[in-house]
Design a protein around this motif. Sequence first.
Motif, PDB file in Angstrom:
ATOM      1  N   LEU A   1     -26.155  12.499 -10.140  1.00 12.28           N
ATOM      2  CA  LEU A   1     -25.382  11.435  -9.358  1.00 12.28           C
ATOM      3  C   LEU A   1     -26.389  10.368  -9.518  1.00 12.28           C
ATOM      4  N   THR A   2     -26.008   9.104  -9.292  1.00 13.61           N
ATOM      5  CA  THR A   2     -26.581   7.701  -9.957  1.00 13.61           C
ATOM      6  C   THR A   2     -25.808   6.845  -8.213  1.00 13.61           C
ATOM      7  N   TRP A   3     -27.004   6.380  -8.366  1.00 13.94           N
ATOM      8  CA  TRP A   3     -26.967   5.547  -6.732  1.00 13.94           C
ATOM      9  C   TRP A   3     -26.987   4.241  -6.842  1.00 13.94           C
ATOM     10  N   ARG A   4     -26.868   3.489  -5.743  1.00 13.71           N
ATOM     11  CA  ARG A   4     -26.791   1.699  -5.673  1.00 13.71           C
ATOM     12  C   ARG A   4     -27.921   2.272  -4.747  1.00 13.71           C
ATOM     13  N   ARG A   5     -29.148   1.599  -5.551  1.00  9.88           N
ATOM     14  CA  ARG A   5     -30.418   1.871  -4.066  1.00  9.88           C
ATOM     15  C   ARG A   5     -30.414   0.745  -3.163  1.00  9.88           C
ATOM     16  N   CYS A   6     -29.398  -0.494  -3.307  1.00  9.68           N
ATOM     17  CA  CYS A   6     -29.508  -1.185  -2.024  1.00  9.68           C
ATOM     18  C   CYS A   6     -28.332  -0.404  -1.620  1.00  9.68           C
ATOM     19  N   VAL A   7     -28.262  -0.626   0.518  1.00  7.70           N
ATOM     20  CA  VAL A   7     -26.348  -0.937   0.681  1.00  7.70           C
ATOM     21  C   VAL A   7     -25.981  -1.687   0.880  1.00  7.70           C
ATOM     22  N   GLU A   8     -24.837  -1.285   0.779  1.00  6.84           N
ATOM     23  CA  GLU A   8     -24.130  -2.313   0.727  1.00  6.84           C
ATOM     24  C   GLU A   8     -24.212  -3.872   1.729  1.00  6.84           C
ATOM     25  N   GLY A   9     -24.260  -5.119   0.981  1.00 14.57           N
ATOM     26  CA  GLY A   9     -24.523  -6.487   1.998  1.00 14.57           C
ATOM     27  C   GLY A   9     -25.789  -6.753   1.404  1.00 14.57           C
ATOM     28  N   MET A  10     -26.759  -5.716   1.073  1.00 10.99           N
ATOM     29  CA  MET A  10     -28.343  -5.713   0.402  1.00 10.99           C
ATOM     30  C   MET A  10     -28.149  -6.082  -0.819  1.00 10.99           C
TER      31      MET A  10
ATOM     32  N   PHE B   1     -21.866  -3.243   7.778  1.00  7.80           N
ATOM     33  CA  PHE B   1     -21.378  -2.645   8.019  1.00  7.80           C
ATOM     34  C   PHE B   1     -19.803  -2.265   8.422  1.00  7.80           C
ATOM     35  N   PHE B   2     -18.973  -1.511   7.665  1.00  8.57           N
ATOM     36  CA  PHE B   2     -17.766  -1.382   7.740  1.00  8.57           C
ATOM     37  C   PHE B   2     -16.937  -0.705   8.437  1.00  8.57           C
ATOM     38  N   ASN B   3     -15.720  -0.445   8.283  1.00 14.10           N
ATOM     39  CA  ASN B   3     -15.185   0.818   9.015  1.00 14.10           C
ATOM     40  C   ASN B   3     -15.255   1.640   8.178  1.00 14.10           C
ATOM     41  N   GLN B   4     -14.531   3.096   8.582  1.00 17.33           N
ATOM     42  CA  GLN B   4     -14.938   4.118   6.807  1.00 17.33           C
ATOM     43  C   GLN B   4     -13.396   3.166   5.942  1.00 17.33           C
ATOM     44  N   THR B   5     -11.922   2.129   6.184  1.00 19.07           N
ATOM     45  CA  THR B   5     -10.886   1.994   5.369  1.00 19.07           C
ATOM     46  C   THR B   5     -11.131   1.127   4.882  1.00 19.07           C
ATOM     47  N   ASP B   6     -12.295   0.338   5.477  1.00 16.93           N
ATOM     48  CA  ASP B   6     -12.902  -1.238   4.754  1.00 16.93           C
ATOM     49  C   ASP B   6     -14.068  -0.873   3.904  1.00 16.93           C
TER      50      ASP B   6
ATOM     51  N   PRO C   1     -30.780   0.771   6.854  1.00 16.46           N
ATOM     52  CA  PRO C   1     -31.074   1.064   7.839  1.00 16.46           C
ATOM     53  C   PRO C   1     -30.759   2.261   8.613  1.00 16.46           C
ATOM     54  N   VAL C   2     -31.269   2.216  10.247  1.00 16.65           N
ATOM     55  CA  VAL C   2     -31.245   3.324  11.399  1.00 16.65           C
ATOM     56  C   VAL C   2     -30.308   3.567  11.525  1.00 16.65           C
ATOM     57  N   ALA C   3     -28.868   4.383  10.380  1.00 16.56           N
ATOM     58  CA  ALA C   3     -27.773   4.292  11.158  1.00 16.56           C
ATOM     59  C   ALA C   3     -27.075   5.088  10.080  1.00 16.56           C
ATOM     60  N   ARG C   4     -25.433   5.213  11.385  1.00 15.77           N
ATOM     61  CA  ARG C   4     -24.926   6.216  10.092  1.00 15.77           C
ATOM     62  C   ARG C   4     -23.968   5.249   8.854  1.00 15.77           C
ATOM     63  N   PHE C   5     -23.678   6.249   7.995  1.00  9.60           N
ATOM     64  CA  PHE C   5     -23.297   5.529   6.760  1.00  9.60           C
ATOM     65  C   PHE C   5     -21.780   6.936   6.604  1.00  9.60           C
ATOM     66  N   TRP C   6     -21.430   6.432   6.588  1.00  7.09           N
ATOM     67  CA  TRP C   6     -19.770   6.795   5.598  1.00  7.09           C
ATOM     68  C   TRP C   6     -19.208   7.652   4.847  1.00  7.09           C
ATOM     69  N   THR C   7     -18.827   9.163   4.986  1.00  3.86           N
ATOM     70  CA  THR C   7     -18.535   9.614   3.214  1.00  3.86           C
ATOM     71  C   THR C   7     -16.905   9.255   3.239  1.00  3.86           C
ATOM     72  N   SER C   8     -16.812  10.148   2.433  1.00  6.45           N
ATOM     73  CA  SER C   8     -14.930  10.167   1.838  1.00  6.45           C
ATOM     74  C   SER C   8     -14.403  11.572   2.561  1.00  6.45           C
ATOM     75  N   SER C   9     -15.113  12.348   2.972  1.00  5.16           N
ATOM     76  CA  SER C   9     -14.850  13.728   3.868  1.00  5.16           C
ATOM     77  C   SER C   9     -14.478  12.929   5.232  1.00  5.16           C
TER      78      SER C   9
ATOM     79  N   GLY D   1     -19.226   1.683   9.964  1.00  5.51           N
ATOM     80  CA  GLY D   1     -21.367   1.967   9.335  1.00  5.51           C
ATOM     81  C   GLY D   1     -21.286   1.363   8.345  1.00  5.51           C
ATOM     82  N   GLY D   2     -23.023   1.586   7.745  1.00  7.43           N
ATOM     83  CA  GLY D   2     -22.993   1.386   6.714  1.00  7.43           C
ATOM     84  C   GLY D   2     -22.419   2.077   5.548  1.00  7.43           C
TER      85      GLY D   2
END
Length: 159
Positions: free
Chosen positions: A41-50, A63-68, A116-124, A150-151
């Motif tokens: 897997l290749t990851w974006r190193r920074c979370v969205e917004g950073m 931070f987005f809702n899952q749809t966004d 960030p110390v937070a929850r991050f969304w998956t597509s599951s 979530g992040g």
Amino acid sequence: MTRVAGWGLLLAGAACSPVFAQERYTASADGQEITDSKTGLTWRRCVEGMAWKARTCSGQATFFNQTDAALRAKSASAGGTEWRLPVLKELSSIVSVREAEEGKAAIDPVVFPGTPVARFWTSSSTGPGYFTFVSFSDGSAGESPRGTPGGVRLVRGGK
């Protein structure tokens, strides 16, 4: 490509058999992406917004809702690179519970700085209107209604 120093852990709750991050993770030439040799897997190193600046992630996470969050992945793919939300197993693969402590995310801070110390969304999905997340406060996973913020950490590829 540049090798990244540090430690990684295979999965949240996995036995403590550390793997050298420099053997597992490879940064892109510009440092904005990280490739995991274990998963492909290749990851974006920074979370969205950073944004990647001066060898770290700066700015504020969005931070987005899952749809966004899913829409964010789709818009990030408009440039030709197919980014997506990870499935639960993929996002769990970058958890490093040994990094978790008060105020620090459960992820390698050298490989993924500024997480960030937070929850991050998956597509599951776990059912109508519910999706899984990974909490980088402690490396746990759970489910939430899609409207919960979530992040977002985007990924592409895989083995």
